[in-house]
Scaffold this active site. Sequence first.
Site, PDB file in Angstrom:
ATOM      1  N   ASN A 116       0.871  -1.189   0.000  1.00 42.30           N
ATOM      2  CA  ASN A 116       0.000   0.000   0.000  1.00 42.30           C
ATOM      3  C   ASN A 116       0.903   1.232   0.000  1.00 42.30           C
ATOM      4  OD1 ASN A 116      -1.796   2.051   0.536  1.00 42.30           O
ATOM      5  ND2 ASN A 116      -2.280   1.394   2.632  1.00 42.30           N
ATOM      6  N   TRP A 117       1.004   1.865  -1.151  1.00 42.39           N
ATOM      7  CA  TRP A 117       1.901   3.023  -1.263  1.00 42.39           C
ATOM      8  C   TRP A 117       1.304   4.274  -0.620  1.00 42.39           C
ATOM      9  CZ3 TRP A 117       4.682   3.301  -6.749  1.00 42.39           C
ATOM     10  CH2 TRP A 117       5.541   2.203  -6.876  1.00 42.39           C
ATOM     11  N   LYS A 118       0.018   4.206  -0.243  1.00 43.49           N
ATOM     12  CA  LYS A 118      -0.670   5.380   0.340  1.00 43.49           C
ATOM     13  C   LYS A 118      -0.465   6.594  -0.564  1.00 43.49           C
ATOM     14  CE  LYS A 118       0.132   3.346   4.842  1.00 43.49           C
ATOM     15  NZ  LYS A 118       0.012   3.510   6.278  1.00 43.49           N
ATOM     16  N   HIS A 176      -9.468   0.880   5.017  1.00 42.49           N
ATOM     17  CA  HIS A 176      -8.201   1.099   5.735  1.00 42.49           C
ATOM     18  C   HIS A 176      -8.450   2.020   6.925  1.00 42.49           C
ATOM     19  CE1 HIS A 176      -4.120   2.403   6.589  1.00 42.49           C
ATOM     20  NE2 HIS A 176      -3.713   1.344   5.925  1.00 42.49           N
ATOM     21  N   GLU A 212      -6.883   4.443   8.005  1.00 45.21           N
ATOM     22  CA  GLU A 212      -6.693   5.871   7.704  1.00 45.21           C
ATOM     23  C   GLU A 212      -7.922   6.444   7.020  1.00 45.21           C
ATOM     24  OE1 GLU A 212      -2.911   5.519   5.679  1.00 45.21           O
ATOM     25  OE2 GLU A 212      -1.977   4.943   7.574  1.00 45.21           O
ATOM     26  N   GLU A 236      -5.218  -5.241  10.644  1.00 42.99           N
ATOM     27  CA  GLU A 236      -4.206  -4.207  10.830  1.00 42.99           C
ATOM     28  C   GLU A 236      -4.488  -3.452  12.131  1.00 42.99           C
ATOM     29  OE1 GLU A 236      -2.319  -2.918   6.896  1.00 42.99           O
ATOM     30  OE2 GLU A 236      -4.149  -1.776   7.103  1.00 42.99           O
ATOM     31  N   GLY A 266       2.661   1.950  10.845  1.00 49.24           N
ATOM     32  CA  GLY A 266       3.649   3.022  10.723  1.00 49.24           C
ATOM     33  C   GLY A 266       4.371   3.368  12.018  1.00 49.24           C
ATOM     34  N   SER A 275       3.583  -2.464  10.311  1.00 49.70           N
ATOM     35  CA  SER A 275       5.023  -2.506  10.576  1.00 49.70           C
ATOM     36  C   SER A 275       5.681  -3.825  10.184  1.00 49.70           C
ATOM     37  CB  SER A 275       5.305  -2.155  12.047  1.00 49.70           C
ATOM     38  OG  SER A 275       4.895  -0.817  12.311  1.00 49.70           O
ATOM     39  N   GLY A 285       2.761  -1.262   4.266  1.00 48.57           N
ATOM     40  CA  GLY A 285       2.769   0.170   3.951  1.00 48.57           C
ATOM     41  C   GLY A 285       4.168   0.643   3.634  1.00 48.57           C
ATOM     42  N   GLY A 286       4.804   1.297   4.605  1.00 45.81           N
ATOM     43  CA  GLY A 286       6.100   1.950   4.394  1.00 45.81           C
ATOM     44  C   GLY A 286       7.142   1.079   3.710  1.00 45.81           C
TER      45      GLY A 286
HETATM   46  C1  PEP Z   1      -0.782   0.037   6.228  1.00 49.35           C
HETATM   47  O1  PEP Z   1      -1.000   1.230   6.367  1.00 49.35           O
HETATM   48  O2  PEP Z   1      -1.578  -0.680   5.598  1.00 49.35           O
HETATM   49  C2  PEP Z   1       0.441  -0.494   6.812  1.00 49.35           C
HETATM   50  C3  PEP Z   1       0.476  -1.777   7.061  1.00 49.35           C
HETATM   51  O3  PEP Z   1       1.451   0.395   7.070  1.00 49.35           O
HETATM   52  P1  PEP Z   1       2.924   0.070   7.656  1.00 49.35           P
HETATM   53  O4  PEP Z   1       3.389  -1.209   6.999  1.00 49.35           O
HETATM   54  O5  PEP Z   1       3.746   1.243   7.235  1.00 49.35           O
HETATM   55  O6  PEP Z   1       2.785  -0.073   9.111  1.00 49.35           O
END
Ligand code: PEP
Length: 248
Positions: free
Chosen positions: A11-13, A96, A98, A166, A172, A211, A232-233
């Site tokens: 997920n590049w957001k 999600h 967010e 999640e 994050g 994470s 994500g990141g």
């Molecule tokens: C996400 O936002 O879906 C996610 C898993 O982020 P991160 O891996 O950066 O915690």
Amino acid sequence: MTAPTPLIAGNWKMNGLAASLDEARAVAAGLGGLGDARVAICPPATLIDRLRQAIGGGPVLLGGQDCRAEASGAFTGDLSAEMLADAGASLVILGHSERRAGHGETDALVAAKVGAALRAGLEPIVCVGETLEQRQAGEALAVVTGQVRGSLPPELAGRRFAVAYEPVWAIGTGLTPTTAEIEEMHAAVRATLREMFGAAGETAPILYGGSVKPSNAAEILHAAEVGGALVGGASLKAADFLGIIQGL
Ligand code: PEP
């Protein structure tokens, strides 16, 4: 009963410009020995078509990060599931945290969006997860299974979909639940899917997200009922994303 096919989705957001296409190219070039596992990148919608041109037809599937429930209309700035499919997406992340927190998305709205994704032929990845306060209050299992019940409409029966657990406090932050906590939650989500969809509830992969990085991926991905990851990141850099995929 068919076992879930593993899925790792990035997920590049709201990250990614034309220069990021090279990262996706490097992911596509670096994949090998996946078996039946699937890999997807969900970039900002502005990049879906360009990624299709760059790596379409290869081993990396493309996905959106959200869609509106309606197919078209006077909804300035929004995108429909049909538009994502038209651009080259075959999956879409929905619900999600967010979006739930920052855009007031309820379970009912997420369920309507899931219906839209199915209408457009997209595979939904439906996100659920508790906040830190809810976990500390001992409410995590009830919150997450409640989100599963409320966000997954009956028409998912017999369709391809994934659920992503999640924990909001793990996204994050560098924090992750223990493997035992992940397994407890995934077992509860699986039991809920079975109640809702019968045998069809066995085939959807339950992804873990929050994470995930190369150093913890193998342990998480081999935990019971973990059918992949939503990343994500660490999906923004090909080397990190490939390192996670190698944990399969
Ligand atoms: C996400 O936002 O879906 C996610 C898993 O982020 P991160 O891996 O950066 O915690």
